[in-house]
Motif scaffolding. Structure first.
Motif, mmCIF file in Angstrom:
data_model
loop_
_atom_site.group_PDB
_atom_site.id
_atom_site.type_symbol
_atom_site.label_atom_id
_atom_site.label_comp_id
_atom_site.label_asym_id
_atom_site.label_seq_id
_atom_site.Cartn_x
_atom_site.Cartn_y
_atom_site.Cartn_z
ATOM 1 N N ARG A 140 1.129 -1.441 -0.354
ATOM 2 C CA ARG A 140 0.228 0.107 0.041
ATOM 3 C C ARG A 140 0.805 0.917 -0.511
ATOM 4 N NH1 ARG A 140 -2.779 0.902 4.580
ATOM 5 N NH2 ARG A 140 -4.463 2.533 3.537
ATOM 6 N N ILE A 141 2.406 0.725 0.333
ATOM 7 C CA ILE A 141 3.257 2.146 0.258
ATOM 8 C C ILE A 141 3.720 2.751 -1.403
ATOM 9 C CG2 ILE A 141 4.606 3.455 1.877
ATOM 10 C CD1 ILE A 141 4.775 1.304 3.380
ATOM 11 N N ARG A 142 3.416 3.417 -1.412
ATOM 12 C CA ARG A 142 3.705 4.084 -2.984
ATOM 13 C C ARG A 142 5.656 4.401 -2.984
ATOM 14 N NH1 ARG A 142 -1.219 7.225 -2.639
ATOM 15 N NH2 ARG A 142 -2.837 6.384 -4.105
ATOM 16 N N LEU A 143 5.537 4.115 -3.904
ATOM 17 C CA LEU A 143 7.585 4.434 -4.232
ATOM 18 C C LEU A 143 7.711 5.895 -4.782
ATOM 19 C CD1 LEU A 143 8.989 1.009 -4.945
ATOM 20 C CD2 LEU A 143 9.716 3.229 -2.819
ATOM 21 N N ASN A 144 7.203 6.803 -3.857
ATOM 22 C CA ASN A 144 7.040 8.429 -4.539
ATOM 23 C C ASN A 144 7.513 9.031 -3.853
ATOM 24 O OD1 ASN A 144 5.239 8.930 -3.061
ATOM 25 N ND2 ASN A 144 2.944 8.882 -4.228
ATOM 26 N N ASP A 145 7.903 9.960 -3.850
ATOM 27 C CA ASP A 145 8.120 10.846 -2.996
ATOM 28 C C ASP A 145 8.565 11.268 -1.919
ATOM 29 O OD1 ASP A 145 10.095 12.076 -5.166
ATOM 30 O OD2 ASP A 145 8.731 13.507 -5.542
ATOM 31 N N ASP A 146 6.503 11.198 -1.249
ATOM 32 C CA ASP A 146 5.981 11.269 0.012
ATOM 33 C C ASP A 146 6.058 10.335 0.369
ATOM 34 O OD1 ASP A 146 4.258 11.218 -1.685
ATOM 35 O OD2 ASP A 146 2.787 12.673 -0.962
ATOM 36 N N PHE A 147 5.992 9.186 -0.099
ATOM 37 C CA PHE A 147 5.778 7.518 0.648
ATOM 38 C C PHE A 147 4.033 7.698 0.303
ATOM 39 C CE2 PHE A 147 10.400 7.529 0.592
ATOM 40 C CZ PHE A 147 10.229 6.341 -0.055
ATOM 41 N N SER A 148 3.633 8.297 -0.054
ATOM 42 C CA SER A 148 2.369 8.058 0.470
ATOM 43 C C SER A 148 1.251 6.546 0.154
ATOM 44 C CB SER A 148 0.777 8.972 -1.217
ATOM 45 O OG SER A 148 0.912 8.421 -2.136
ATOM 46 N N MET A 149 -0.134 6.060 0.624
ATOM 47 C CA MET A 149 0.165 4.614 1.111
ATOM 48 C C MET A 149 -1.743 5.014 0.093
ATOM 49 S SD MET A 149 0.644 3.737 4.589
ATOM 50 C CE MET A 149 -0.543 1.876 4.565
ATOM 51 N N VAL A 150 -1.985 3.808 -0.429
ATOM 52 C CA VAL A 150 -3.357 4.307 -0.402
ATOM 53 C C VAL A 150 -4.680 4.054 -0.172
ATOM 54 C CG1 VAL A 150 -4.540 2.185 -2.569
ATOM 55 C CG2 VAL A 150 -1.907 2.788 -2.698
ATOM 56 N N LYS A 151 -4.924 4.657 -0.097
ATOM 57 C CA LYS A 151 -6.537 4.920 0.814
ATOM 58 C C LYS A 151 -6.951 3.380 1.396
ATOM 59 C CE LYS A 151 -5.529 8.413 2.050
ATOM 60 N NZ LYS A 151 -4.451 9.024 2.857
ATOM 61 N N ASP A 152 -7.913 3.049 1.541
ATOM 62 C CA ASP A 152 -8.800 1.976 1.839
ATOM 63 C C ASP A 152 -10.037 2.154 2.474
ATOM 64 O OD1 ASP A 152 -8.775 2.439 4.259
ATOM 65 O OD2 ASP A 152 -7.252 0.643 4.779
ATOM 66 N N SER A 153 -11.214 3.904 2.476
ATOM 67 C CA SER A 153 -12.175 4.297 2.704
ATOM 68 C C SER A 153 -13.145 3.418 0.871
ATOM 69 C CB SER A 153 -12.225 5.716 2.836
ATOM 70 O OG SER A 153 -11.662 6.061 1.730
ATOM 71 N N ASN A 154 -14.247 3.137 1.834
ATOM 72 C CA ASN A 154 -15.179 2.244 0.903
ATOM 73 C C ASN A 154 -14.183 0.819 -0.198
ATOM 74 O OD1 ASN A 154 -17.126 3.993 2.180
ATOM 75 N ND2 ASN A 154 -16.029 5.915 0.587
ATOM 76 N N GLU A 155 -13.181 0.911 0.505
ATOM 77 C CA GLU A 155 -12.685 -0.455 -0.853
ATOM 78 C C GLU A 155 -14.094 -1.222 -1.288
ATOM 79 O OE1 GLU A 155 -10.292 -2.393 2.419
ATOM 80 O OE2 GLU A 155 -8.968 -1.742 1.081
ATOM 81 N N ARG A 156 -14.200 -1.611 0.012
ATOM 82 C CA ARG A 156 -15.374 -2.978 -0.220
ATOM 83 C C ARG A 156 -16.600 -2.373 -1.796
ATOM 84 N NH1 ARG A 156 -13.935 -7.371 2.706
ATOM 85 N NH2 ARG A 156 -12.652 -6.331 4.487
ATOM 86 N N SER A 157 -16.684 -1.804 -1.418
ATOM 87 C CA SER A 157 -17.624 -1.215 -2.692
ATOM 88 C C SER A 157 -17.005 -0.982 -3.589
ATOM 89 C CB SER A 157 -18.947 0.236 -1.762
ATOM 90 O OG SER A 157 -17.772 1.243 -2.158
ATOM 91 N N VAL A 158 -15.936 -0.305 -4.038
ATOM 92 C CA VAL A 158 -15.231 -0.707 -5.543
ATOM 93 C C VAL A 158 -14.559 -1.926 -5.415
ATOM 94 C CG1 VAL A 158 -13.708 0.777 -6.129
ATOM 95 C CG2 VAL A 158 -14.934 1.592 -4.103
ATOM 96 N N SER A 159 -14.312 -2.652 -4.712
ATOM 97 C CA SER A 159 -14.008 -3.876 -4.683
ATOM 98 C C SER A 159 -15.516 -4.864 -5.352
ATOM 99 C CB SER A 159 -13.763 -4.958 -4.012
ATOM 100 O OG SER A 159 -13.194 -6.401 -4.293
ATOM 101 N N LEU A 160 -16.084 -4.633 -5.348
ATOM 102 C CA LEU A 160 -17.529 -4.934 -6.044
ATOM 103 C C LEU A 160 -17.921 -4.576 -7.248
ATOM 104 C CD1 LEU A 160 -19.734 -5.228 -2.455
ATOM 105 C CD2 LEU A 160 -19.088 -7.175 -4.058
#
Length: 384
Positions: A140-160
């Motif tokens: 979930r950690i991005r290899l960019n300048d600020d090492f931002s993380m992938v958000k997981d809010s509403n991920e289950r509805s997005v997954s569906l």
């Protein structure tokens, strides 16, 4: 297709990566493993794993684990995070995708969930007897300048939504909708059984029946008695746990011989407290004894269905005759109907062969309950 996101975790990726490459014990048989895609600098570890060499696998694990170390030094933060993402996409038995199709499906799924080219990931397909499923492990950690993380809010509805799009794209079978399971997550074992049997797990069937009974009870502004009766019609029975004051403190549900507490089914909606407050099922504490009687009716009804009945036939022609008995149970409606038709036929036959005064068909109704003596006399005293 069914999509499932497993609980995220902190620490090393070792256990998840070793699992998807078949290096640890599985709760299902694996007849084949195939690497679908990955974007790490390390090479595909599967050839080595199949030969018993985990050197390349260890290298991939180290590469995944190093990103969190880099992030911690770069942003100087001790905030706890859970970078380990693990998801699975499963096909119905008999369905399959080629490796390029799976690769495309994985890329679409990951993009929909917010992952991009800066997130490490690896996707591996397992051939489980007669169906395919792909495990995806991602950072979930991005290899960019600020090492931002992938958000997981509403991920289950997005997954569906993402899975639905993949199903349409490859003309795959549709997965059960959330309303079919009342928003309850499915365990991995239940998921495999659901795919194998093409049916919802028992727990989710129970929830669907209970949810329907709740809606029907509320539609008529009913109470706990209404709820109990509606469940009983669906072969779902309730059992209450009482507190020291003799009032309900817990509830469990029974279906198909299996008992599951409301808390285990869905603690946010199906406990006794939630049913009588949040779900609007009215309950008067003064009626506890009547409610227990209503609940116990299940046993009486089942005993009634277990009773055995007999029709007794006696043909009378001036002499004593031994009766003939036909056995049936309370639920043998068709048998009863057939017996009635036979009786009518016999009435016609006897009326045609004998004078009505000299011969008649006598019918007695005898009830027998298993476990009690049943003595039929050899002879009957006939009434003139």
């Amino acid at each position: 297709m069914i999509g499932k996101i497993f609980p995220k975790s902190a620490g090393s990726f070792k256990n998840r990566i070793r699992y998807i490459f078949g290096c640890t014990k599985h709760d299902h048989e694996i007849s084949g493993i195939r690497t679908i895609s990955f974007n790490t600098m390390s090479k595909d570890p599967l050839p080595g794993v199949l030969q018993g060499n985990e050197a390349d696998l260890s290298e991939m694990i180290r590469e995944f684990d190093q990103v969190e170390t880099l992030r911690r030094f770069a942003i100087d933060s001790d905030k706890p995070i859970k970078p380990v993402f693990h998801a699975m996409l499963s096909l119905r038995p008999g369905e399959s995708l080629t490796t390029p199709q799976w690769r495309s499906a994985v890329e679409e799924y990951m993009t929909d969930l917010g992952f991009d080219e800066t997130n490490q990931y690896v996707a591996v397909m397992h051939q489980d007897k007669d169906h395919q499923h792909v495990h995806i492990v991602a950072n979930r950690i991005r290899l960019n300048d600020d090492f931002s993380m992938v958000k997981d809010s509403n991920e289950r509805s997005v997954s569906l939504e993402s899975v639905s799009g993949i199903e349409d794209r490859f003309n795959l079978s549709k997965a059960p909708k959330p309303k079919d399971t009342w928003g309850v997550s499915i365990t991995h074992a239940e998921l495999q059984a659901s795919i194998r049997d093409n049916d919802l797990p028992l727990k989710h069937k129970m929830i669907a029946k209970i949810a329907g009974a709740i809606e029907a009870t509320n539609a008529v502004d009913g109470d706990m008695f209404t709820f109990t009766r509606l469940l009983r019609r669906q072969k779902v029975y309730i059992n209450l746990t009482l507190n020291d004051e003799g009032q309900p403190k817990g509830i469990s549900f029974e279906f198909g011989g299996k008992h599951i507490s409301g808390r285990q089914l869905k603690r946010s909606r199906l406990t006794w407290h939630k049913l009588t407050t949040q779900e609007g099922i009215h309950y008067d504490p003064e009626t506890i004894h009547q409610l227990q009687d209503e609940i116990a009716r299940r046993d009486n009804e089942e005993q009634e269905r277990a009773r055995i009945y007999y029709y007794e036939f006696i043909a009378v022609n001036g002499r004593r005759r031994k009766p003939v008995y036909v056995r049936f149970t309370a639920k043998d409606y068709e048998v009863q109907k057939l017996i009635q038709e036979i009786l009518e036929l016999l009435d016609v036959i006897f009326d045609a062969l004998f004078k009505p005064k000299e011969c008649r068909l006598k019918r007695n109704y005898i009830e027998f309950i298993p476990g009690t003596p049943f003595n039929v006399p050899d002879e009957y005293e006939l009434t003139p």
